[in-house]
Design a protein around this motif. Structure first.
Motif, short mmCIF file in Angstrom:
data_model
loop_
_atom_site.label_atom_id
_atom_site.label_comp_id
_atom_site.label_asym_id
_atom_site.label_seq_id
_atom_site.Cartn_x
_atom_site.Cartn_y
_atom_site.Cartn_z
N PHE A 1 0.82 -1.21 0.00
CA PHE A 1 0.00 0.00 0.00
C PHE A 1 0.86 1.27 0.00
N GLY A 2 2.15 1.12 0.21
CA GLY A 2 2.99 2.31 0.34
C GLY A 2 3.65 2.75 -0.96
N TRP A 3 3.93 1.80 -1.87
CA TRP A 3 4.74 2.18 -3.04
C TRP A 3 4.11 3.21 -3.96
N PRO A 4 2.75 3.25 -4.11
CA PRO A 4 2.24 4.19 -5.10
C PRO A 4 2.60 5.64 -4.82
N THR B 1 13.13 8.85 3.32
CA THR B 1 13.36 9.27 4.71
C THR B 1 12.05 9.69 5.35
N LEU B 2 11.23 10.41 4.57
CA LEU B 2 9.98 10.86 5.16
C LEU B 2 8.98 9.73 5.30
N ALA B 3 9.22 8.61 4.63
CA ALA B 3 8.29 7.48 4.73
C ALA B 3 8.55 6.66 5.98
N ILE B 4 9.81 6.63 6.45
CA ILE B 4 10.15 5.77 7.60
C ILE B 4 9.27 6.06 8.82
N LEU C 1 9.00 11.89 15.54
CA LEU C 1 9.31 13.31 15.43
C LEU C 1 10.71 13.53 14.87
N SER C 2 11.68 12.82 15.43
CA SER C 2 13.07 13.02 14.98
C SER C 2 13.22 12.69 13.51
N LEU C 3 12.62 11.58 13.10
CA LEU C 3 12.74 11.20 11.69
C LEU C 3 12.09 12.23 10.78
#
Ligand SMILES: Nc1ncnc2c1ncn2[C@@H]1O[C@H](COP(=O)(O)OP(=O)(O)OP(=O)(O)O)[C@@H](O)[C@H]1O
Ligand SMILES: [Mg+2]
Lengths: 317, 266
Positions: A188-191, A241-244, A298-300
């Motif tokens: 569900f994440g790749w699109p 990075t923003l997905a992690i 938050l940190s990520l």
């Protein structure tokens, strides 16, 4: 990146225009270490990663394993509330203990970090591969390939993903939950990544250096891997990075709902779920995993944003 | 005389929603060895489409008919694979915008040597040597050091020199330059033209020079083809076309150009 351009004196240099050099990894690191907030985030994440990597070693030092019951730390007359204030925080149980069975919270946080990090990084990797490959295929070949991939993306993005994840995870055997979680999250994440990559590939495919590469006899695979892919690096880094943090949140959420990693494996989401019924008598049981989850996400996010700004500047410079 | 490059009755058609559109119509011309053909015309007259058709690089959907022969070999209808072996090797191309024709992620040396290795093989070190020599030939100072620089470390004129170095590194028999000087300022333009003319006379490469600037053509081409909306309007030697234009359109183009001397200022 291995070959960052070194700054040498430039004869009759002109503003670099659309031909901006890549933002070097070195520059990202120096800028982040100069920013106090970002540095704090980086340090916190380093600690979490260290916990995840060295979990067995750390619990050996702290004295309690994640699955060890300590009946001496809880008051069985009161239904298992930990002895002492603040949820039983003491010299031997640094973060206190779980009510009812007395498992060491510190050890479970440390092992929980392992779960969060492993699942979110694997999901990021898989999402990254799927998103980049499918996005580039759609953007490069256009036509029916694009049609098929784009419709699939629309479908997946419009799909009530959470409900589906809960349904599929609770109906499948819980044998290898972490792997299942990674697969389901990635599907569900790749699109979201692919959509961006597709657009950028289309733009890049029309750039003159791609045409120039073709005019000098490059194959499609060379054009894709040598000309286009490196120029997508910035977006890939930023998007992943923003997905992690999102994946960490999803894992915690699914575990909270009871369809994530299965007990007794420790997971922050699961700990928060079991803390709910103890909230009024032992708030620390909720506060500690909650704080770790919150601070990690938050940190990520803060770091991801910083990197995005840097790369955008690099591309606009 | 056996011409190097013969285009005969070339037509390029695009299917559009309003039926097929011919963007190049029945074009014929020849380029001899060591010869320069200038193709002139307004924007949209089909100059670039002609160049791309020759290399089989037209956008999807485009159809070509006619004949394109290099050294007697027909190029139209060749397989993609055979064409790849021609591109950059026997026929190479220099594009308008040197700013964006080089990949920002690789050093210029790597881009030149990779192209060389693709066509001629050989070791990495030999290819790098070729790149250094190619840069030297186009007048980049200190080529041993500059091969390891990235495109953004070069000026606009130098980047176009790099592109030319790259185009010439496999010793092509034909060089197609599609408005190679349009993006550059006037003095740099003159230097690049001079460089192209000089390289051509030493290597004997045939050249097709595309521009919409007749003044540029006058200083470099032996033969001129004038195009308008895909039609060949006038074709002849440079003297003929400039001194005695047969067609109204050519005369109009000539009038639009302030007359300059034929010599390129040094
Ligand atoms: N994909 C396409 N489908 C239909 N028509 C097209 C397509 N691509 C280009 N054309 C048309 O082909 C014609 C010739 O374009 P071309 O790029 O060869 O012009 P040009 O002479 O190189 O102009 P310029 O000096 O601006 O570079 C134009 O009228 C353009 O509208
Ligand atoms: Mg053009």
């Amino acid at each position: 990146m291995t070959t960052s351009p070194t700054l040498v004196e430039v004869e009759e240099a002109v503003p670099s225009g659309p031909l901006a050099p890549p933002t070097s990894g070195k520059r990202v690191v120096t800028t982040i270490t100069r920013d106090k907030g970002a540095l704090a985030c980086l340090v916190f994440l380093a600690i979490v990663v260290l916990m995840a990597v060295a979990a067995p070693l750390i619990t050996k030092l702290s004295g309690w394993g994640p699955y060890q019951f300590d009946s001496a730390a809880i008051n069985s007359d009161l239904g298992g509330v930990p002895h002492g204030s603040l949820g039983g925080i003491s010299g031997s149980h640094w973060f206190g203990v779980e009510p009812q069975n007395g498992r060491d919270l510190f050890a479970r946080i440390v092992y929980g970090a392992r779960v969060s990090i492993t699942i979110s990084l694997s999901a990021t990797l898989l999402t990254g591969i799927l998103g980049v490959v499918l996005g580039m295929l759609a953007g490069f070949y256009r036509g029916w390939v694009d049609q098929v991939i784009s419709r699939l993306m629309d479908f997946l993005m419009a799909f009530p993903a959470l409900i589906f994840m809960i349904a599929i995870l609770s109906s499948l055997p819980s044998g290898n939950r972490p792997v299942l979680l990674v697969v389901v999250i990635s599907v569900f994440g790749w699109p979201y990544l692919a959509r961006v990559i597709r657009g950028q590939t289309m733009t890049l495919a029309n750039r003159e250096f791609v045409e120039a590469a073709r005019a000098s006899g490059a194959k499609d695979t060379q054009v894709v891997f040598r000309e286009i892919l490196p120029n997508l690096r910035g977006s890939i880094v930023v998007m992943t990075t923003l997905a992690i943090p999102g994946f960490i949140g999803t894992e915690a959420g699914l575990s909270f709902l009871g369809v994530g990693v299965s007990p007794p494996t420790a997971s922050w989401g699961q700990m928060i779920a079991s803390s709910v019924s103890w909230y009024s008598v032992d708030p620390m049981f909720f506060a500690i995993p909650g704080a770790f989850l919150f601070l990690t996400v938050l940190s990520l996010t803060v770091l991801g944003d910083k990197i995005r700004t840097l790369i955008d500047q690099g591309e606009a410079a | 005389m056996s011409d190097l490059f013969i285009v005969d009755d070339l037509t390029v058609t695009f299917p559009t929603s309003r039926g097929p559109v011919e963007v190049v119509k029945n074009l014929s011309f020849t380029v001899g060895r060591d010869d320069t053909l200038g193709i002139v015309g307004e924007s949209g007259s089909g100059k670039s489409m002609t160049a791309l058709a020759v290399l089989g690089l037209l956008p999807r959907g485009a159809q070509t008919s006619g004949s394109v022969r290099l050294d007697g070999t027909e190029l139209l209808g060749k397989s993609e694979r055979d064409l790849r072996a021609v591109r950059g090797n026997a026929i190479s191309m220099v594009f308008q915008d040197p700013l964006s024709s080089l990949n920002p992620y690789y050093t210029v040396g790597l881009q030149i040597s990779e192209m060389y290795q693709t066509h001629q093989g050989g070791s990495r070190r030999a290819a790098k040597q070729v790149a250094i020599e190619a840069l030297e030939r186009v007048g980049i100072p200190d080529p041993e050091r500059r091969v390891d620089h990235y495109p953004h470390q070069f000026s606009g004129g130098q980047r176009q020199r790099v592109m030319i170095a790259m185009a010439l590194c496999c010793s092509p028999s034909l060089l197609i330059a599609d408005e190679p000087t349009t993006a550059l300022d006037v003095t740099v333009q003159a230097q690049i033209l001079e460089l192209l003319a000089e390289l051509q006379s030493t290597t004997g490469t045939g050249m097709i020079f595309i521009t919409h600037d007749l003044a540029v053509i006058s200083s470099i081409a032996q033969r001129v083809l004038v195009m308008r909306e895909g039609d060949p309007v006038e074709y002849g030697t440079a003297e003929q076309v400039f001194s005695d234009p047969q067609h109204e359109y050519t005369r109009m183009l000539l009038d639009a150009v302030p007359r300059i001397d034929d010599e390129v200022p040094a």
